[in-house]
Each structure stands twice: as structure tokens, then as C-alpha cells.
Scaffold this motif. Structure first.
Motif, mmCIF file in Angstrom:
data_model
loop_
_atom_site.group_PDB
_atom_site.id
_atom_site.type_symbol
_atom_site.label_atom_id
_atom_site.label_comp_id
_atom_site.label_asym_id
_atom_site.label_seq_id
_atom_site.Cartn_x
_atom_site.Cartn_y
_atom_site.Cartn_z
ATOM 1 N N UNK A 1 46.354 60.042 15.986
ATOM 2 C CA UNK A 1 45.793 60.795 17.114
ATOM 3 C C UNK A 1 44.314 61.108 16.901
ATOM 4 N N UNK A 2 43.966 61.532 15.696
ATOM 5 C CA UNK A 2 42.573 61.869 15.408
ATOM 6 C C UNK A 2 41.653 60.676 15.527
ATOM 7 N N UNK A 3 42.079 59.543 14.978
ATOM 8 C CA UNK A 3 41.277 58.318 15.023
ATOM 9 C C UNK A 3 41.143 57.810 16.451
ATOM 10 N N UNK A 4 42.245 57.856 17.208
ATOM 11 C CA UNK A 4 42.207 57.404 18.599
ATOM 12 C C UNK A 4 41.308 58.303 19.441
ATOM 13 N N UNK A 5 41.406 59.612 19.194
ATOM 14 C CA UNK A 5 40.551 60.544 19.920
ATOM 15 C C UNK A 5 39.076 60.317 19.620
ATOM 16 N N UNK A 6 38.774 60.026 18.349
ATOM 17 C CA UNK A 6 37.397 59.755 17.957
ATOM 18 C C UNK A 6 36.872 58.498 18.656
ATOM 19 N N UNK B 1 33.577 56.015 23.051
ATOM 20 C CA UNK B 1 33.425 55.250 24.293
ATOM 21 C C UNK B 1 32.699 56.074 25.343
ATOM 22 N N UNK B 2 33.085 57.327 25.494
ATOM 23 C CA UNK B 2 32.427 58.203 26.469
ATOM 24 C C UNK B 2 30.959 58.404 26.100
ATOM 25 N N UNK B 3 30.693 58.628 24.811
ATOM 26 C CA UNK B 3 29.319 58.841 24.351
ATOM 27 C C UNK B 3 28.458 57.602 24.601
ATOM 28 N N UNK B 4 28.987 56.429 24.236
ATOM 29 C CA UNK B 4 28.253 55.181 24.451
ATOM 30 C C UNK B 4 27.979 54.975 25.938
ATOM 31 N N UNK B 5 28.977 55.277 26.768
ATOM 32 C CA UNK B 5 28.825 55.096 28.212
ATOM 33 C C UNK B 5 27.713 55.983 28.771
ATOM 34 N N UNK B 6 27.673 57.236 28.337
ATOM 35 C CA UNK B 6 26.664 58.169 28.842
ATOM 36 C C UNK B 6 25.263 57.773 28.379
ATOM 37 N N UNK B 7 25.141 57.426 27.094
ATOM 38 C CA UNK B 7 23.831 57.010 26.575
ATOM 39 C C UNK B 7 23.377 55.725 27.262
ATOM 40 N N UNK B 8 24.300 54.761 27.408
ATOM 41 C CA UNK B 8 23.959 53.490 28.065
ATOM 42 C C UNK B 8 23.586 53.713 29.523
ATOM 43 N N UNK B 9 24.238 54.685 30.172
ATOM 44 C CA UNK B 9 23.898 54.987 31.571
ATOM 45 C C UNK B 9 22.463 55.492 31.678
ATOM 46 N N UNK C 1 39.327 50.746 18.018
ATOM 47 C CA UNK C 1 40.299 51.628 17.360
ATOM 48 C C UNK C 1 41.724 51.240 17.752
ATOM 49 N N UNK C 2 41.915 50.852 19.013
ATOM 50 C CA UNK C 2 43.242 50.402 19.456
ATOM 51 C C UNK C 2 43.641 49.135 18.705
ATOM 52 N N UNK C 3 42.703 48.218 18.515
ATOM 53 C CA UNK C 3 42.991 47.005 17.746
ATOM 54 C C UNK C 3 43.372 47.350 16.309
ATOM 55 N N UNK C 4 42.698 48.346 15.745
ATOM 56 C CA UNK C 4 43.033 48.808 14.392
ATOM 57 C C UNK C 4 44.427 49.418 14.363
ATOM 58 N N UNK C 5 44.731 50.223 15.378
ATOM 59 C CA UNK C 5 46.061 50.827 15.493
ATOM 60 C C UNK C 5 47.132 49.750 15.601
ATOM 61 N N UNK C 6 46.875 48.726 16.422
ATOM 62 C CA UNK C 6 47.854 47.643 16.599
ATOM 63 C C UNK C 6 48.087 46.869 15.305
ATOM 64 N N UNK C 7 47.021 46.606 14.565
ATOM 65 C CA UNK C 7 47.150 45.833 13.330
ATOM 66 C C UNK C 7 47.897 46.602 12.241
ATOM 67 N N UNK C 8 47.783 47.919 12.260
ATOM 68 C CA UNK C 8 48.440 48.731 11.235
ATOM 69 C C UNK C 8 49.893 49.040 11.570
ATOM 70 N N UNK D 1 45.518 53.163 29.994
ATOM 71 C CA UNK D 1 45.533 54.535 30.524
ATOM 72 C C UNK D 1 44.204 55.234 30.221
ATOM 73 N N UNK D 2 43.676 55.003 29.020
ATOM 74 C CA UNK D 2 42.425 55.632 28.627
ATOM 75 C C UNK D 2 41.272 55.250 29.540
ATOM 76 N N UNK D 3 41.167 53.960 29.854
ATOM 77 C CA UNK D 3 40.082 53.529 30.742
ATOM 78 C C UNK D 3 40.321 53.986 32.182
ATOM 79 N N UNK D 4 41.573 53.974 32.606
ATOM 80 C CA UNK D 4 41.879 54.435 33.963
ATOM 81 C C UNK D 4 41.562 55.915 34.138
#
Length: 249
Positions: free
Chosen positions: A44-49, A54-62, A206-213, A226-229
Motif C-alpha cells: 500500500x505504501x509503495x503504491x501510494x507513493x 504520477x500526480x506530481x509529475x502531471x502537475x509539474x509537466x502541466x 510501481x504496478x509493474x513492480x507489484x505484478x512481478x513480485x 482505477x487509479x487513472x480513471x
């Protein structure tokens, strides 16, 4: 309750039923379609991070995209032909190549050549430059939609170019492009997923990391969707609301 409200409720319920039916068919046809919510707790912590990244990158890129697009738009309406040519060439090359190719080629060749080694910085810069072309094209289209009569009146009145841009032209451009810019921001958010190609620790990576583990690919990719939606649906609603406000104004 009015007939119009009842019809709207029935329409929403009908769409909800259709999507549920499709979901049930997919689950029935794929026995391996199982969600393991318990596996999410350990990460949960890693996914939240990753989601916050993603939100931070999106805002800075905007912010950077709006700055770069303002510069490009200025080039497009400049009286200097070489700036017009630069704008045309830059946008044609940028929009003529998929973002995935830009990220791979520019990060591993261009950004490293100018001393940018951090994939987060390099990826955000590449994404910003790419999206700035969409914003600039939107500004250019809104500028061309302004009636020639307004430009003639400004010329007849002898108004300074700075006053014309800040008081007359820019307000019309902003008003006409807000809904489209909101849609472009949703595209920008989704495009951050491609930064996983250069190992930026955003949500997709992070999702790819979660899937591999955990090997819980279904759970991971459902959470990814769901996260992107959760970001893009409110932006879409906002774009529709802005569009109605612009039409009514």
C-alpha cells in the motif's frame, strides 16, 4: 419528480446495467480473473507513493507545458519568419513521432548529452515539451478564430500590441480553449505511464513492480485502470462543465 429527471435516472441505470453485464461476461469467460485485495495491503505504501509521483509529475509537466506552449504560440504569431518556421518544424516533428519514441530516443541520447541523468527530470521535460505542442496548437486555433474585424479595429484605434494581447486577444483565447486544455491535461496524466520505459517510479512502474513480485497481474492492472480513471473522469466532467459555461457565456 419530473419526467425528465426520471428519464435521466433510467438512462444512467441502463448504462450501469450494460457495463455490469459486460464485466460479468468477461469474468465468466476468464476463470483466472480474480482480484486479490489482500496482496495490495503489503504494498500500500509503495503504491501510494507511485500514485503521488504520477500526480506530481502531471502537475509539474502541466506548468512547464503551459510555459513552453506560450513560447511556441508567441513564435507562431511572430512577425519574424524564422520563428514561424521554427514553430512549424518543432510541432511537426514532435507531433509526427509517437511519445514513446520521443521518451526513449531523447532520454538516452539528447538529455544525457546535455547533462540530465535523472530519469524523473528528463522524462518530465520530454513529456512537457511534447504536450506543449498540443497546447500551442490549441492556442493557435483559438487565435485564428478571432474575427479579422477585431484586428482591424485595434489597428484603426492605434492600440499598443501589448494592450491588444493582454486585454483583448488573450482573454478570448483562454475562454475558448479552457475545455480543450482540460482534456489535454487528462491526456498528459495518461501519458505519464510511458515514463516507466525509462524507470521513473510513477504509478505504472510501481504496478509493474507489484505484478512481478506477487504475480497478481489482474489485481495490479485493475488497480492501475482505477487509479487513472480516478484522475481522468473528474477532469472529463470538468471539461464538460467548462464547455457548457463557455457556450452559455
Amino acid at each position: 419528480m419530473s419526467e425528465k429527471t426520471l428519464k435521466k435516472i433510467w438512462d444512467v441505470l441502463a448504462v450501469f446495467a450494460i457495463f455490469n453485464f459486460i464485466f460479468l461476461v468477461v469474468v465468466y469467460q476468464n476463470p483466472d480473473f480474480k482480484l486479490n485485495i489482500g496482496a495490495l495491503g503489503q504494498y500500500a505504501g509503495l503504491l501510494g507513493q507511485g500514485y503521488l509521483y504520477t500526480i506530481m509529475i502531471s502537475l509539474v509537466a502541466l506548468i512547464l507545458s503551459l510555459v513552453f506552449s506560450g513560447m511556441l504560440f508567441g513564435m507562431s504569431i511572430s512577425k519574424h519568419k524564422w520563428l514561424n518556421y521554427f514553430y512549424t518544424c518543432f510541432t511537426q516533428v514532435a507531433l509526427g513521432v509517437p511519445l514513446m519514441v520521443h521518451i526513449i530516443v531523447l532520454y538516452f541520447f539528447l538529455t544525457s548529452a546535455i547533462g540530465i541523468r535523472d530519469p524523473l527530470v528528463g522524462g518530465t521535460l520530454i513529456l512537457s515539451l511534447y504536450m506543449s505542442c498540443y497546447f500551442a496548437k490549441t492556442f493557435e486555433g483559438a487565435y485564428k478564430d478571432i474575427s479579422p474585424q477585431q484586428f482591424r479595429m485595434m489597428h484603426i484605434l492605434g492600440l499598443p500590441r501589448t494592450i491588444c494581447m493582454t486585454k483583448i486577444i488573450l482573454p478570448q483565447i483562454i475562454k475558448g480553449t479552457l475545455p480543450t486544455l482540460t482534456s489535454h491535461f487528462a491526456l498528459l496524466v495518461k501519458s505519464t505511464a510511458l515514463l516507466s520505459l525509462i524507470s521513473v517510479s510513477e504509478f505504472t512502474q510501481i504496478i509493474n513492480l507489484f505484478n512481478s513480485r506477487t504475480l497478481e497481474f489482474v489485481t495490479g492492472y485493475v488497480l492501475l485502470a482505477i487509479g487513472y480513471l480516478a484522475i481522468t473522469i473528474p477532469l472529463s466532467i470538468c471539461a464538460n462543465w467548462l464547455n457548457k459555461k463557455v457556450v452559455q457565456a
